[in-house]
Design an enzyme around this catalytic site. Structure first.
Site, PDB file in Angstrom:
ATOM      1  N   SER A   1     -18.586 -18.898 -66.909  1.00 33.01           N
ATOM      2  CA  SER A   1     -19.682 -19.013 -67.868  1.00 33.01           C
ATOM      3  C   SER A   1     -21.022 -18.876 -67.172  1.00 33.01           C
ATOM      4  CB  SER A   1     -19.627 -20.383 -68.555  1.00 33.01           C
ATOM      5  OG  SER A   1     -18.450 -20.514 -69.298  1.00 33.01           O
TER       6      SER A   1
ATOM      7  N   GLU B   1     -23.357 -11.606 -99.364  1.00 31.54           N
ATOM      8  CA  GLU B   1     -23.230 -12.951 -98.826  1.00 31.54           C
ATOM      9  C   GLU B   1     -24.377 -13.207 -97.844  1.00 31.54           C
ATOM     10  OE1 GLU B   1     -21.194 -14.838-100.610  1.00 31.54           O
ATOM     11  OE2 GLU B   1     -19.622 -15.230 -99.161  1.00 31.54           O
TER      12      GLU B   1
ATOM     13  N   HIS C   1     -13.637 -15.070 -67.888  1.00 34.52           N
ATOM     14  CA  HIS C   1     -13.088 -15.807 -66.760  1.00 34.52           C
ATOM     15  C   HIS C   1     -13.177 -15.032 -65.439  1.00 34.52           C
ATOM     16  CE1 HIS C   1     -10.962 -19.334 -68.861  1.00 34.52           C
ATOM     17  NE2 HIS C   1     -11.941 -18.880 -69.612  1.00 34.52           N
TER      18      HIS C   1
ATOM     19  N   LYS D   1     -15.852 -32.566 -74.119  1.00 30.36           N
ATOM     20  CA  LYS D   1     -17.125 -32.196 -74.742  1.00 30.36           C
ATOM     21  C   LYS D   1     -16.893 -31.249 -75.925  1.00 30.36           C
ATOM     22  CE  LYS D   1     -21.794 -30.830 -73.468  1.00 30.36           C
ATOM     23  NZ  LYS D   1     -22.701 -30.371 -72.423  1.00 30.36           N
ATOM     24  N   ASP D   2     -15.936 -30.325 -75.762  1.00 32.51           N
ATOM     25  CA  ASP D   2     -15.598 -29.417 -76.857  1.00 32.51           C
ATOM     26  C   ASP D   2     -14.981 -30.171 -78.033  1.00 32.51           C
ATOM     27  OD1 ASP D   2     -16.618 -27.199 -75.677  1.00 32.51           O
ATOM     28  OD2 ASP D   2     -14.714 -26.309 -75.085  1.00 32.51           O
TER      29      ASP D   2
END
Lengths: 256, 416
Positions: B218, B286, B214, B242-243
């Site tokens: 972004s 894994e 922040h 959107k998220d």
């Protein structure tokens, strides 16, 4: 162009996720005898009559050497046994309990809340009784082998005479599907080794199929609940996601 | 809206004056100016955060039922699966959540790599991300040991034994990690403690990651800096919705795995209780460790292999200084773009050979892929930063968005 590129991205992403996984399944060269199990697929359910037959096979054949220590007698309710039947089944087993108020260990009849009593007191006794080979606990066997139910079914049907020129070890048996082909367990089932109460013909393959189904249930007793909850969950998620897409489009529209 | 002027009244205003939580939320989740051209690859940061919360919540609930003792660990997990109400659901969510977490984080990292999100001024943001990755790897590895199946035990044995490769101190380190002379009860119990502890350390680093994010906001698909308020939109409602949509799609995939193929990503051998006297035919980690496992096995010398495996992750710390090209986004870098996709395919190849036995042609493939893995960072990136020529960039984010729209409408480039 841009749209195409983003589609490409998605395809590449899917490949990334799926590609490394396919190699695990591609490992074994022997083709298993794949069956259409009623418990496969997203709507899969167990067939209780088959499970009950399979339980009979387990009790009369497998249980001589193999335990199912993660399963309780009361769990049999899930495959259609009544409380009274379960009580009498449990009552056939003896369990060591104690110490009592006098400090003595004692034998008592098993209760529905007990786990299945295994055939041997401890692992070493099991080995001594079986030529050094330990008969594994079967509760999780379907989950613990690559190929799952198909593997187990194939194994039970996979006993053959030793091929010529094969260097057979003492006390071992030839099985097409067992890794390394030599297995310490002799073919456990044959035609009519059990007599089914419901009149089903007890052929070798039928017995193998029933006991495999039973062991699929002991490995995943939650399967039916899991799949039915899964269908509901996916339906709900699909619905809400479509709605969210609508909301997203509406909110973003005023940016144009 | 100016956040310094607190307009809230009533009880929220009273609280906010003394503890500015509402101002904070407003500032960071509502008005927070975000580039308007973020694509769906920017969903993966918030998805990772949500997955972390899912993992912690299911993990705490599982820990209430799990027992970290070699005699009963396996059975306590089976008890969760059979006798605890919805225990199977919790465990399958947690187990598959680890895989989903890695898928998301790997996509998140590849996103950053493509759009140059690690470059000035986001170097520390990127490095904090690498710290999170390392913590995740440690946490996942120790978590896989807890069910105390065959792969748990032998995976722990193989990986901890790697440290014995270090000269002189190697054996001491291994004994120290085990808390004894083999993987045994002390090992299991410390792994459980650390597996419970480290996720909270991850939460802490995630908080720092967000603070750093922040600070400058972004990055975006063009890699251009935000130049005016016309380049940005408020986080809410645009990116919240959107998220949410992205979350829905993610949960569908996640739920399909949990409900219909919960053991698809696992290994059948882990349903066999740990047996120190019987080694499984193939010990495989894994899936999310496979590329690094491939690098480890590509080298004949154990110590070099171990060092290279760790270096494969640690090299990411140096990225901001290895790639000093002025242009961030690969969209405008014709050569970097191609090497990037080659790197991507190479990473998949590494994962694939990691699952194969270390013999014959697989070793050769693993070696070639390992060489490219490091060359990409240590040779190609520095060379490209010096010699790669790029065309003219759009003047701003808005201009780039407009020209794209124009392209779509008239099939003719606005930039031309």
């Amino acid at each position: 162009m841009k749209v195409m590129q983003s589609k490409l991205h998605i395809i590449v992403l899917l490949l990334t996720i799926l590609f490394p996984l396919s190699v695990f399944s591609a490992g074994d060269k022997v083709d298993l005898m794949e069956q259409k199990w009623p418990f496969n697929g997203i709507f899969g359910r167990f067939d209780n009559t088959a499970l009950q037959r399979g339980f009979k096979v387990y009790r009369e054949v497998c249980a001589a050497c193999h335990g199912i220590r993660h399963v309780s007698y009361r769990d049999l309710k899930d495959i259609g046994f009544s409380s009274d039947e379960i009580k009498s089944i449990a009552g056939e087993y003896e369990i060591k309990d104690g110490p009592n108020d006098e400090g003595e260990m004692f034998q008592r009849e098993a209760l529905p809340s007990d786990k299945f009593v295994g055939p041997y007191e401890n692992d070493n006794v099991a080995r001594v009784a079986n030529n050094g080979a330990y008969p594994p606990d079967l509760s999780l066997i379907v989950k613990a082998r690559a190929g799952g139910a198909d593997y187990l079914y194939s194994l039970l049907n996979g006993y053959k005479e030793y091929p010529e020129d094969y260097e057979a070890s003492e006390g071992m048996y030839y099985n097409t599907f067992y890794p390394g082909n030599q297995i310490a367990m002799p073919s456990p089932i044959e035609d009519d080794i059990v007599e089914y109460d419901d009149g089903t013909e007890a052929t070798h393959t039928q017995i193998a199929k029933d006991v495999t189904a039973f062991l699929a249930w002991t490995a995943e007793p939650e399967l039916e609940e899991r799949k039915s909850l899964g269908v509901k969950t996916l339906f709900f998620l699909a619905l809400i996601t479509i709605m969210l897409l609508g909301v997203k489009r509406k909110v973003w529209k005023d940016l144009d | 809206m100016n956040n310094q002027e607190n307009k809230q009244t009533g009880i929220t205003g009273w609280i906010d004056k003394r503890l500015p939580v509402f101002t904070f939320i407003n500032h960071n989740l509502r008005d927070y100016p975000t580039p308007k051209n973020l694509n769906y690859f920017w969903n993966f940061g918030s998805l990772a955060g949500i997955t972390l919360v899912i993992m912690i919540v299911t993990g705490i609930l599982l820990a209430m039922q799990y027992t970290a003792n070699t005699d009963i660990a396996f059975d306590s997990v089976e008890r969760i699966m059979r006798d605890v109400n919805n225990g199977w659901l919790l465990r399958y969510i947690h187990m598959n959540g680890a895989s989903m977490f890695f898928i998301i984080v790997y996509i998140h990292i590849f996103r950053g790599l493509y759009y140059g999100s690690y470059k000035y001024p986001r170097e520390i943001l990127w490095m904090l991300g690498v710290v999170i990755l390392l913590l995740m790897m440690a946490t996942a590895f120790m978590g896989y040991v807890l069910p105390w199946g065959q792969m748990s035990f032998w995976g722990a044995t193989v990986i901890t034994n790697l440290f014995s490769a270090f000269p002189v101190i190697g054996d001491y380190i291994v004994t120290f990690l085990w808390g004894g002379f083999s993987v045994d009860n002390p090992t299991l119990s410390r792994f459980f403690v650390l597996h419970y502890l480290l996720p909270f350390a991850i939460v802490g680093v995630v908080a720092l990651h967000l603070v750093a994010l922040h600070q400058f906001g972004s990055n975006n698909p063009t890699g251009l800096d935000v130049k005016s308020s016309g380049d940005t939109i408020p986080f809410h409602p645009y990116y919240t919705v959107k998220d949410y949509f992205g979350l829905g799609v993610f949960l569908i995939i996640y739920a399909a795995l949990v409900f219909f193929a919960p053991n698809f990503l696992g290994h059948p051998d882990n349903y066999i209780p740990a047996n120190p006297l019987q080694t499984p035919a193939h010990i495989v980690p894994e899936w999310y460790f496979l590329p690094f496992y491939a690098i480890l096995r590509a080298v004949p010398d154990k110590l070099t292999g171990v060092l290279l495996m760790f270096a494969a992750v640690l090299v990411l710390f140096l990225l901001p200084w290895l790639d000093k090209h002025k242009v961030r986004s690969a969209t405008f870098r014709p050569f970097y773009k191609q090497f990037y996709w080659l790197f991507f395919i190479n990473a998949i190849v590494l994962g694939w050979v990691g699952a194969m036995p270390a013999e014959g042609v697989y070793v050769l493939i693993a070696r070639i892929a390992s060489v490219y893995y490091f060359s990409f960072f240590l040779i190609i990136m520095p060379l490209l930063s010096r010699f790669e020529k790029v065309g003219e960039l759009p003047s701003s984010i808005s201009a780039a968005v407009l020209s794209k729209k124009f392209d779509k409408d008239t099939n003719e480039s606005y930039a031309k």
